[in-house]
Motif scaffolding. Sequence first.
Motif, short mmCIF file in Angstrom:
data_model
loop_
_atom_site.label_atom_id
_atom_site.label_comp_id
_atom_site.label_asym_id
_atom_site.label_seq_id
_atom_site.Cartn_x
_atom_site.Cartn_y
_atom_site.Cartn_z
N LEU A 93 0.81 -1.20 0.00
CA LEU A 93 0.00 0.00 0.00
C LEU A 93 0.85 1.26 0.00
N GLY A 94 1.97 1.24 0.72
CA GLY A 94 2.83 2.42 0.77
C GLY A 94 3.39 2.78 -0.59
N ILE B 105 -7.30 6.77 5.87
CA ILE B 105 -7.83 5.83 4.88
C ILE B 105 -7.86 4.46 5.54
N ALA B 106 -9.00 3.80 5.47
CA ALA B 106 -9.14 2.47 6.06
C ALA B 106 -9.30 1.45 4.94
N ASP C 186 -3.16 -0.35 -5.63
CA ASP C 186 -3.27 0.96 -6.27
C ASP C 186 -4.67 1.55 -6.16
N GLU C 187 -5.62 0.79 -5.64
CA GLU C 187 -6.97 1.31 -5.53
C GLU C 187 -7.17 2.23 -4.33
N ILE C 188 -6.16 2.40 -3.49
CA ILE C 188 -6.28 3.41 -2.44
C ILE C 188 -5.59 4.71 -2.84
N VAL D 111 -12.40 9.66 7.85
CA VAL D 111 -11.80 8.40 7.39
C VAL D 111 -12.55 7.93 6.16
N ILE D 112 -11.80 7.64 5.10
CA ILE D 112 -12.39 7.07 3.88
C ILE D 112 -12.15 5.57 3.90
N ASN D 113 -13.23 4.80 3.88
CA ASN D 113 -13.12 3.34 3.86
C ASN D 113 -13.00 2.86 2.41
#
Length: 276
Positions: A43-44, A209-210, A245-247, A266-268
Amino acid sequence: MKPAGTGSATGNTATLAAGQPLATNPFSLHGKTALVTGAGRGLGRAVATALGLAGAEVIALDLSPLNDFKDELEAHGVKCRIRSQNLAALSPEQAAEIITWAKETGRGPDILVNNAGLIRRGPALTTTLEDWESVIGLNLTTPFVLSQAFTRSLLGDDQPGSIINILSINAFQGGVEVPSYAASKHGLLGVTRALANEWAPHGIRVNGIAPGYMETELTAAHREDPARYQAMRSRMPIGRWGQPDEIGGAAVYLASAASTYLSGTVINVDGGWLSR
């Protein structure tokens, strides 16, 4: 300091008369610098890439090698600085030194993404104190002290900024045999909201972001169990696991002038998991 999101123009946005075309892109990060922890993989790496492609210079931190990532970003015209850094239970002094280094080697960061994380799986009754403290240290203590150093720097320079904490759906539920991870993500959710309350008046927005279940190294154990993988997928209204890449889009939004009225949010990004 002028709070972020006030006035007729903030960042890349501007007040326009009705019917006029947009003169600027509110999602553009040109002129911004993003420091991303745990940027070497998963994710990073995806978040750092998205921020870079949106125009930000990237400062990538990770204990794993980052040279290939730097080459990849620069091949796409993205400026990138890298630093090998053990982020486990970072001390305030170490955090301050990272920000000082960033400012001495180029433009200081005005976007901070606290992504680096660790998970230890196992029943609560067999969780050792060492495992507990290692997870809490990296997942909760490090984001807090790095956010302190980042914000002190911006306040000293009278500049606004954006902090994005990478949480998890386990910030809202207990999970299965991940007590330290769930505790750390619940804690980081609380820290996100607490810092937003304190720092938003000074122009420092703090959001999260969750992610739900993404196909990364951290979820390999789930995906290697076909029955469990399918059972988990069946709960996702979108019908599939997520890709790292979807976050990226959520990160660009929270870092950009498009979200100047968001703080403590927070965006889930979970394929609908938490809505089920």
